[in-house]
Write an enzyme that holds these catalytic residues in place. Structure first.
Site, PDB file in Angstrom:
ATOM      1  CE  LYS A   1      58.275 128.290  40.888  1.00  0.00           C
ATOM      2  NZ  LYS A   1      57.644 129.295  40.017  1.00  0.00           N
ATOM      3  NE  ARG A  31      61.697 133.441  42.537  1.00  0.00           N
ATOM      4  CZ  ARG A  31      60.588 132.948  43.096  1.00  0.00           C
ATOM      5  NH1 ARG A  31      60.670 132.237  44.187  1.00  0.00           N
ATOM      6  NH2 ARG A  31      59.412 133.165  42.560  1.00  0.00           N
ATOM      7  NE  ARG A  44      49.700 133.776  41.115  1.00  0.00           N
ATOM      8  CZ  ARG A  44      50.914 133.235  41.135  1.00  0.00           C
ATOM      9  NH1 ARG A  44      51.053 131.938  41.263  1.00  0.00           N
ATOM     10  NH2 ARG A  44      51.970 133.985  41.009  1.00  0.00           N
ATOM     11  NE  ARG A  76      51.258 136.195  44.731  1.00  0.00           N
ATOM     12  CZ  ARG A  76      52.143 135.248  44.470  1.00  0.00           C
ATOM     13  NH1 ARG A  76      51.873 133.996  44.734  1.00  0.00           N
ATOM     14  NH2 ARG A  76      53.311 135.571  43.946  1.00  0.00           N
ATOM     15  NE  ARG A 129      56.003 137.776  40.627  1.00  0.00           N
ATOM     16  CZ  ARG A 129      54.751 137.316  40.540  1.00  0.00           C
ATOM     17  NH1 ARG A 129      53.784 138.113  40.162  1.00  0.00           N
ATOM     18  NH2 ARG A 129      54.494 136.085  40.843  1.00  0.00           N
TER      19      ARG A 129
END
Ligand code: ADP
Length: 190
Positions: free
Chosen positions: A13, A88, A127, A133, A144
Site C-alpha cells: 500500500k 482499518r 522488510r 521495524r 498483525r
C-alpha cells in the site's frame, strides 16, 4: 481523487500510495508514518500510540479518527487524498463517510490489494531485516495479519456494498501493479 487503500501489512500500500499521490497531485496520508514520526518525536500522540504499535495492535479508534480528521482538514487535502492505513475498522470507515458526506465530497474508490498470505510473510520478513521495524518481528507480523483479518477485512464488504470497491492483484513488479491500479481507476472515471 479521494481514495482509501485496503490491504494486509506487506501488501504494498505504501509504495503504491506514493505513486498514486504523484499521479493525481494530491497528498499521500499514511497513518502508520504519522504515528512513527510522532513516536520518534516523543509527542503525546506518539506516546498514546506506541504500545499498541509495538504489539501489532490497532491504536484505539478515537485516537486515530481524531488524528486523521485533523489531517484531512488541512488545505492540501481539499483537492483529494490517498489514504494509506485508514480506515482499518468499520468505526473508522463510518467516521470518514460522515466527514466526507458533510463536505459533499464522497470517496471515489476503495482499493483492495489482493496478495496471498505466503507472499505477505515473505515480503514482511524481508522488510523486517531491511528496515528494523520493531513491529515486523515474526510473531508480531502474524498478529498483525490476524488483526487485519478480524478488524479490517470486513471493510471489503463495507465498500463493496457502497459500490466503491476496486480489487487489484498486488503480486508482480511495482510498476505493473501501479498500471493495473491506474487502469482500474481510469476505467471507473471514464
Ligand atoms: P502496515 O505495515 O501494517 O501497513 P502501517 O505502517 O500502516 O503498517 O501501521 C503501523 C501501525 O500503526 C499499525 O500496526 C497500528 O498499530 C498503527 N495504525 C496505523 N493506522 C492505523 C489505524 N487506521 N487504526 C489503528 N491503528 C493504526
Amino acid at each position: 481523487m479521494r481514495i482509501v487503500l485496503l490491504g494486509p501489512p506487506g501488501a504494498g500500500k505504501g509504495t503504491q500510495a506514493a505513486q498514486l499521490a504523484d499521479r493525481y497531485g494530491c497528498p499521500d496520508v499514511a497513518t502508520g508514518d504519522i504515528f512513527r514520526a510522532n513516536v520518534a518525536e516523543g509527542t503525546e500522540l506518539g506516546r498514546a500510540a506506541q504500545e499498541y504499535m509495538d504489539r501489532g495492535d490497532l491504536v484505539p479508534d478515537d485516537v486515530v479518527i481524531a488524528m486523521v480528521m485533523e489531517r484531512l482538514a488541512e488545505a492540501d487535502c481539499t483537492a483529494g487524498f490517498v489514504l494509506d492505513g485508514f480506515p482499518r475498522t468499520v468505526n473508522q470507515a463510518e467516521a470518514l463517510d460522515r466527514r466526507l458526506a458533510g463536505l459533499g465530497s464522497p470517496l471515489d474508490a476503495a482499493l483492495s490489494f489482493d496478495v496471498t498470505e505466503e507472499e505477505l510473510l515473505r515480503r514482511l520478513a524481508g522488510r523486517a531485516a531491511a528496515l528494523h521495524r520493531a513491529d515486523d518481528a515474526e510473531q508480531t507480523i502474524r498478529h498483525r495479519l490476524e488483526v487485519f483479518a478480524i478488524k479490517t477485512r470486513p471493510l471489503i464488504d463495507y465498500y463493496a456494498r457502497r459500490g466503491l470497491l476496486v480489487s487489484v492483484d498486488a503480486i508482480g513488479p511495482i510498476e505493473v501493479v501501479t498500471k493495473r491500479i491506474l487502469d482500474e481507476l481510469d476505467g471507473r472515471r471514464g
